[in-house]
Motif scaffolding. Structure first.
Motif, PDB file in Angstrom:
ATOM      1  N   THR A 187       0.831  -1.198   0.000  1.00  0.00           N
ATOM      2  CA  THR A 187       0.000   0.000   0.000  1.00  0.00           C
ATOM      3  C   THR A 187       0.873   1.260   0.000  1.00  0.00           C
ATOM      4  O   THR A 187       1.885   1.339   0.689  1.00  0.00           O
ATOM      5  N   GLY A 188       0.475   2.252  -0.768  1.00  0.00           N
ATOM      6  CA  GLY A 188       1.259   3.463  -0.907  1.00  0.00           C
ATOM      7  C   GLY A 188       2.305   3.391  -2.001  1.00  0.00           C
ATOM      8  O   GLY A 188       3.205   4.236  -2.060  1.00  0.00           O
ATOM      9  N   PHE A 189       2.156   2.400  -2.881  1.00  0.00           N
ATOM     10  CA  PHE A 189       3.144   2.216  -3.951  1.00  0.00           C
ATOM     11  C   PHE A 189       3.167   3.432  -4.884  1.00  0.00           C
ATOM     12  O   PHE A 189       4.235   3.921  -5.261  1.00  0.00           O
ATOM     13  N   VAL A 190       1.985   3.966  -5.245  1.00  0.00           N
ATOM     14  CA  VAL A 190       1.920   5.084  -6.191  1.00  0.00           C
ATOM     15  C   VAL A 190       2.568   6.325  -5.583  1.00  0.00           C
ATOM     16  O   VAL A 190       3.320   7.051  -6.269  1.00  0.00           O
ATOM     17  N   GLU A 191       2.304   6.595  -4.305  1.00  0.00           N
ATOM     18  CA  GLU A 191       2.907   7.766  -3.674  1.00  0.00           C
ATOM     19  C   GLU A 191       4.427   7.648  -3.590  1.00  0.00           C
ATOM     20  O   GLU A 191       5.149   8.655  -3.670  1.00  0.00           O
TER      21      GLU A 191
END
Length: 379
Positions: A187-191
């Protein structure tokens, strides 16, 4: 007198019309005959043209001089068209068989002629031999009912989604690896993409970030689909009233058997098929040995690997789980006694034999309520 080149027409009162299909994506090749020595009548129609098929059957009966109410016996190879054509033929009073294409004998020469006309002629010859009582000429597919075919779709969808997820994850990791980046997918890969640097110290190019964002959105959609399908499967096992759900619930009462393996075994084997003995079950799983003994040459060819790969994979995983969660069972003790001391490759060979024995034991548990010797049930 006008000479004719046609063969003698069949006017026997009990004659039947033989029909073989060579099914393609754009066209169907039909072969008709009434006797082994007769030159077949070969015709081509558009794929799926059922009115054209009906017309060709009537024309073939007129051509060979058989009565309009003469029985029609047909065959085709199992493939992309599935079983809908078989069901339509049965509804039209045609005696049809679906043939396993891998069981059809072929010329063993390195180069052999292969055309649709030759293939349909070969099928006609084999159909005549099979109708004459030569049952070993090919293997006939047991066509499932429409209900059984529908009940298998949930577990097969889960297997398909799992493969899609693995492909997308591997694609993301490969894209990162080409830039010298090692990153866990969480989770939070895009950021986290905005702060990434390549292996040589440069900022990650915008085109790569955009591509990775699209792939990540695709992966999230696949994860959501997997969650929904898995929840539907669990709900079906918990509250379903059909045989597939009932058998899956019964399998889940055995320690070491969870929802995934129970659902697959029920939908693909115990809930939708009938077996007369354990040999048939082992053959469906593709876990039976294939010996090779000719003159002085004796060779072990391993297992047959027939049927669906997913079934064998689940069977082997279930066998390893059985060894872990059923240590006091007779099957686990047999495995540890014969293959445990050697370890390594010996265990990998032995787990295949255990998978076959375990599948047979679970089949007896479902059909006759016989709990495997030494096995324990869940509380």
């Amino acid at each position: 007198m006008i000479a004719t080149t046609r063969s003698t027409e069949c006017s026997a009162p009990g004659a039947s019309l033989m029909l073989a299909f060579e099914l393609g994506s754009t066209k169907w090749v039909l072969g008709f005959t009434t006797a082994p020595a007769q030159r077949p009548r070969v015709r081509t129609i558009a794929a799926g043209d059922l009115p054209g098929l009906t017309k060709e059957i009537l024309l073939a009966k007129a051509r060979f001089g058989v009565p309009l109410d003469a029985p029609v016996r047909s065959c085709y190879e199992a493939g992309r068209d599935g079983f809908w054509l078989h069901r339509w033929l049965i509804a039209q009073a045609v005696e049809n068989v679906v043939v396993d294409s891998s069981s059809i004998e072929v010329n063993r020469r390195a180069r052999r002629a292969k055309t649709d006309r030759l293939d349909v002629g070969k099928l006609l010859a084999l159909l005549l031999r099979w109708l004459g009582g030569e049952r070993k000429v090919w293997s006939v597919v047991h066509v499932p009912s429409p209900e059984a075919e529908a009940q298998r779709q949930v577990t097969r969808e889960i297997a398909t989604v799992r493969e899609d997820r693995k492909r997308v994850r591997n694609r993301i990791q490969s894209l990162l690896a080409t830039q010298g980046i090692r990153l866990e997918l969480h989770t939070g890969f895009v950021e986290h993409l905005a702060t990434l640097q390549t292996g040589d110290g440069r900022a990650l190019p915008a085109a790569f970030r955009l591509r990775l964002e699209h792939e990540w959105a695709h992966l999230e959609a696949i994860e959501a689909r997997m969650t929904a399908v898995t929840a539907a499967r669990d709900e079906q096992i918990a509250t379903g009233t059909d045989r597939v759900a009932t058998v899956a619930r019964q399998l889940c009462t055995m320690r070491g058997v969870a929802e995934t393996s129970a659902a697959v075994f029920s939908a693909e084997l115990f809930g939708t098929r009938t077996f007369r003995n354990g040999r048939q079950l082992g053959a469906v799983l593709g876990l039976v040995p294939v010996p090779y003994r000719s003159d002085q040459r004796v060779q072990d060819q391993g297992i047959s690997k027939a049927g669906r790969t997913e079934l064998r994979r689940i069977s082997l995983q279930l066998a390893w789980c059985w060894v872990r969660w059923q240590p006091t069972s007779a099957l686990t003790q047999w495995f540890l006694t014969h293959f445990g001391p050697a370890g390594g490759r010996s265990k990998r060979i032995g787990i295949v034999a255990l998978a076959r024995k375990l599948a047979i034991a679970l089949w007896r548990y479902v059909e006759h309520g016989i709990v495997p010797n030494g096995a324990t049930l869940k509380a």
